[in-house]
Design a protein around this motif. Structure first.
Motif, PDB file in Angstrom:
ATOM      1  N   GLN A  97       0.815  -1.212   0.000  1.00 41.36           N
ATOM      2  CA  GLN A  97       0.000   0.000   0.000  1.00 41.36           C
ATOM      3  C   GLN A  97       0.854   1.270   0.000  1.00 41.36           C
ATOM      4  OE1 GLN A  97      -2.998   0.400  -0.727  1.00 41.36           O
ATOM      5  NE2 GLN A  97      -3.770   2.294   0.165  1.00 41.36           N
ATOM      6  N   PRO A  98       1.924   1.368   0.795  1.00 38.64           N
ATOM      7  CA  PRO A  98       2.762   2.568   0.723  1.00 38.64           C
ATOM      8  C   PRO A  98       3.342   2.811  -0.675  1.00 38.64           C
ATOM      9  CG  PRO A  98       3.214   1.396   2.749  1.00 38.64           C
ATOM     10  CD  PRO A  98       2.319   0.506   1.930  1.00 38.64           C
ATOM     11  N   LEU A  99       3.778   1.753  -1.342  1.00 43.53           N
ATOM     12  CA  LEU A  99       4.297   1.900  -2.705  1.00 43.53           C
ATOM     13  C   LEU A  99       3.200   2.352  -3.662  1.00 43.53           C
ATOM     14  CD1 LEU A  99       6.610  -1.241  -2.975  1.00 43.53           C
ATOM     15  CD2 LEU A  99       7.351   1.143  -3.132  1.00 43.53           C
ATOM     16  N   ASN A 100       2.032   1.731  -3.530  1.00 51.00           N
ATOM     17  CA  ASN A 100       0.923   2.089  -4.411  1.00 51.00           C
ATOM     18  C   ASN A 100       0.412   3.500  -4.132  1.00 51.00           C
ATOM     19  OD1 ASN A 100       1.162  -0.457  -5.498  1.00 51.00           O
ATOM     20  ND2 ASN A 100      -0.508  -1.324  -4.282  1.00 51.00           N
ATOM     21  N   GLU A 101       0.498   3.932  -2.885  1.00 53.60           N
ATOM     22  CA  GLU A 101       0.130   5.311  -2.537  1.00 53.60           C
ATOM     23  C   GLU A 101       1.050   6.304  -3.253  1.00 53.60           C
ATOM     24  OE1 GLU A 101      -2.240   6.727  -0.898  1.00 53.60           O
ATOM     25  OE2 GLU A 101      -3.098   5.294   0.522  1.00 53.60           O
ATOM     26  N   ARG A 102       2.337   5.962  -3.328  1.00 54.59           N
ATOM     27  CA  ARG A 102       3.284   6.837  -4.020  1.00 54.59           C
ATOM     28  C   ARG A 102       2.970   6.914  -5.510  1.00 54.59           C
ATOM     29  NH1 ARG A 102       9.391   5.568  -2.424  1.00 54.59           N
ATOM     30  NH2 ARG A 102       9.648   7.355  -3.838  1.00 54.59           N
ATOM     31  N   VAL A 103       2.548   5.799  -6.085  1.00 60.91           N
ATOM     32  CA  VAL A 103       2.163   5.795  -7.495  1.00 60.91           C
ATOM     33  C   VAL A 103       0.959   6.711  -7.709  1.00 60.91           C
ATOM     34  CG1 VAL A 103       1.281   4.418  -9.400  1.00 60.91           C
ATOM     35  CG2 VAL A 103       3.071   3.492  -7.932  1.00 60.91           C
ATOM     36  N   ALA A 104      -0.059   6.542  -6.872  1.00 62.31           N
ATOM     37  CA  ALA A 104      -1.275   7.347  -6.998  1.00 62.31           C
ATOM     38  C   ALA A 104      -0.969   8.835  -6.821  1.00 62.31           C
ATOM     39  CB  ALA A 104      -2.319   6.891  -5.982  1.00 62.31           C
ATOM     40  N   GLU A 105      -0.149   9.144  -5.828  1.00 66.44           N
ATOM     41  CA  GLU A 105       0.213  10.540  -5.572  1.00 66.44           C
ATOM     42  C   GLU A 105       0.979  11.134  -6.753  1.00 66.44           C
ATOM     43  OE1 GLU A 105       2.682  13.223  -2.263  1.00 66.44           O
ATOM     44  OE2 GLU A 105       2.736  11.040  -2.195  1.00 66.44           O
ATOM     45  N   THR A 106       1.880  10.346  -7.334  1.00 67.88           N
ATOM     46  CA  THR A 106       2.653  10.809  -8.482  1.00 67.88           C
ATOM     47  C   THR A 106       1.750  11.125  -9.664  1.00 67.88           C
ATOM     48  OG1 THR A 106       4.599   9.531  -7.816  1.00 67.88           O
ATOM     49  CG2 THR A 106       4.476  10.185 -10.124  1.00 67.88           C
ATOM     50  N   VAL A 107       0.772  10.266  -9.901  1.00 64.84           N
ATOM     51  CA  VAL A 107      -0.152  10.479 -11.017  1.00 64.84           C
ATOM     52  C   VAL A 107      -1.002  11.728 -10.792  1.00 64.84           C
ATOM     53  CG1 VAL A 107      -2.150   9.551 -12.238  1.00 64.84           C
ATOM     54  CG2 VAL A 107      -0.245   8.047 -11.647  1.00 64.84           C
ATOM     55  N   VAL A 108      -1.563  11.848  -9.608  1.00 71.05           N
ATOM     56  CA  VAL A 108      -2.456  12.975  -9.323  1.00 71.05           C
ATOM     57  C   VAL A 108      -1.708  14.304  -9.394  1.00 71.05           C
ATOM     58  CG1 VAL A 108      -3.878  14.057  -7.544  1.00 71.05           C
ATOM     59  CG2 VAL A 108      -4.059  11.599  -7.954  1.00 71.05           C
ATOM     60  N   LYS A 109      -0.503  14.354  -8.829  1.00 71.56           N
ATOM     61  CA  LYS A 109       0.262  15.604  -8.786  1.00 71.56           C
ATOM     62  C   LYS A 109       0.846  15.991 -10.141  1.00 71.56           C
ATOM     63  CE  LYS A 109       1.631  15.872  -3.926  1.00 71.56           C
ATOM     64  NZ  LYS A 109       2.774  15.988  -2.995  1.00 71.56           N
ATOM     65  N   ASN A 110       1.047  15.001 -11.021  1.00 65.71           N
ATOM     66  CA  ASN A 110       1.718  15.284 -12.292  1.00 65.71           C
ATOM     67  C   ASN A 110       0.886  14.870 -13.500  1.00 65.71           C
ATOM     68  OD1 ASN A 110       4.570  16.088 -11.249  1.00 65.71           O
ATOM     69  ND2 ASN A 110       4.119  14.170 -10.194  1.00 65.71           N
ATOM     70  N   ALA A 111      -0.438  14.896 -13.334  1.00 65.03           N
ATOM     71  CA  ALA A 111      -1.325  14.480 -14.423  1.00 65.03           C
ATOM     72  C   ALA A 111      -1.143  15.344 -15.664  1.00 65.03           C
ATOM     73  CB  ALA A 111      -2.779  14.527 -13.956  1.00 65.03           C
ATOM     74  N   ASP A 112      -0.703  16.596 -15.486  1.00 70.16           N
ATOM     75  CA  ASP A 112      -0.499  17.485 -16.629  1.00 70.16           C
ATOM     76  C   ASP A 112       0.666  17.043 -17.515  1.00 70.16           C
ATOM     77  OD1 ASP A 112       1.066  18.269 -14.283  1.00 70.16           O
ATOM     78  OD2 ASP A 112       1.848  19.874 -15.551  1.00 70.16           O
ATOM     79  N   LEU A 113       1.510  16.143 -16.995  1.00 69.27           N
ATOM     80  CA  LEU A 113       2.653  15.668 -17.766  1.00 69.27           C
ATOM     81  C   LEU A 113       2.339  14.415 -18.582  1.00 69.27           C
ATOM     82  CD1 LEU A 113       5.523  16.154 -15.148  1.00 69.27           C
ATOM     83  CD2 LEU A 113       4.951  17.618 -17.097  1.00 69.27           C
ATOM     84  N   LEU A 114       1.145  13.869 -18.413  1.00 70.46           N
ATOM     85  CA  LEU A 114       0.751  12.710 -19.210  1.00 70.46           C
ATOM     86  C   LEU A 114       0.648  13.102 -20.684  1.00 70.46           C
ATOM     87  CD1 LEU A 114      -2.014  11.250 -16.881  1.00 70.46           C
ATOM     88  CD2 LEU A 114       0.130  10.102 -17.483  1.00 70.46           C
ATOM     89  N   GLU A 115       1.008  12.186 -21.567  1.00 70.35           N
ATOM     90  CA  GLU A 115       1.005  12.462 -22.998  1.00 70.35           C
ATOM     91  C   GLU A 115      -0.401  12.453 -23.583  1.00 70.35           C
ATOM     92  OE1 GLU A 115       3.974  12.740 -25.608  1.00 70.35           O
ATOM     93  OE2 GLU A 115       4.085  13.902 -23.761  1.00 70.35           O
ATOM     94  N   SER A 116      -1.232  11.515 -23.140  1.00 67.79           N
ATOM     95  CA  SER A 116      -2.566  11.368 -23.713  1.00 67.79           C
ATOM     96  C   SER A 116      -3.505  12.460 -23.206  1.00 67.79           C
ATOM     97  CB  SER A 116      -3.134   9.992 -23.364  1.00 67.79           C
ATOM     98  OG  SER A 116      -3.200   9.818 -21.970  1.00 67.79           O
TER      99      SER A 116
END
Length: 212
Positions: A97-116
């Motif tokens: 869960q701590p690792l997956n929390e970091r993934v979720a946080e990374t996506v939410v905070k940097n969603a503007d950097l997604l290509e699609s």
């Protein structure tokens, strides 16, 4: 009298300077964006997801009756308070869960950097999985150890992260003019292996739950 030849030369020089400056600024902006994508989004995503998957595999090898996820799930459902259930909840709360929390946080905070233009469905499922387990872990702490999420971790997300990281690294290498040892513009192989190696090392260092 106006010298049209001189005016034409001056105008041509201005247009060339303007166009060259515009192209340079656009290239610099592209480089800044792709560097941010590697550093803040796709690099951390690949590292955390790879480590999470490696840790999950290690947990299965240690605690699943036959080394498969299906067997572990069956054992936990049959006896939530048994050895497999205790081990799973420990791994989930302390490692996965701590690792997956970091993934979720990374996506939410940097969603503007997604290509699609639209959010990747695998990422949406992963965020939903993480959110569900926040509640489930609280329920475990309250003694409800039979709680189980109906939203599974997306199996295809590691392949997606690897593909996206490789694509962005290719783009970065092209913009920076970096060539690999074979002379091509693809300089991502070493970086991808480095991320995988670091993740595998981190997972291998995790202590067996039964000894915690």
């Amino acid at each position: 009298m106006v010298n049209f030849g001189t005016v034409a030369v001056a105008l041509g020089g201005y247009m060339f300077t303007y166009y060259n400056s515009k192209v340079t600024k656009e290239r610099e902006a592209q480089i800044d964006r792709v560097n941010a994508q590697v550093k803040s989004l796709y690099g951390p995503l690949l590292a955390c997801i790879t480590t999470s998957q490696s840790a999950f595999t290690a947990m299965l090898k240690q605690h699943s009756p036959d080394g498969t996820r299906e067997s572990l799930v069956a054992a936990i459902h049959a006896n939530p308070s048994g050895e497999e259930g205790i081990a799973y909840r420990k791994w989930m709360t302390e490692v996965l869960q701590p690792l997956n929390e970091r993934v979720a946080e990374t996506v939410v905070k940097n969603a503007d950097l997604l290509e699609s233009h639209a959010m990747e469905p695998l990422l949406l499922q992963l965020i939903a999985h993480v959110s569900a387990y926040r509640v489930i872990i609280k329920r475990w702490e309250e003694g409800n150890i039979e709680e189980w999420s109906q939203i599974s971790f997306p199996d295809g997300v590691l392949g997606w992260a690897q593909s996206e990281f490789r694509r962005v690294k290719d783009k970065q290498a092209e913009l920076l003019g970096i060539k690999d040892k074979n002379g091509s513009g693809n300089g991502n192989g070493g970086a991808l292996l480095t991320v995988k190696g670091a993740a595998a090392t981190a997972a291998a260092a995790l202590p067996p739950v039964s000894k915690l």
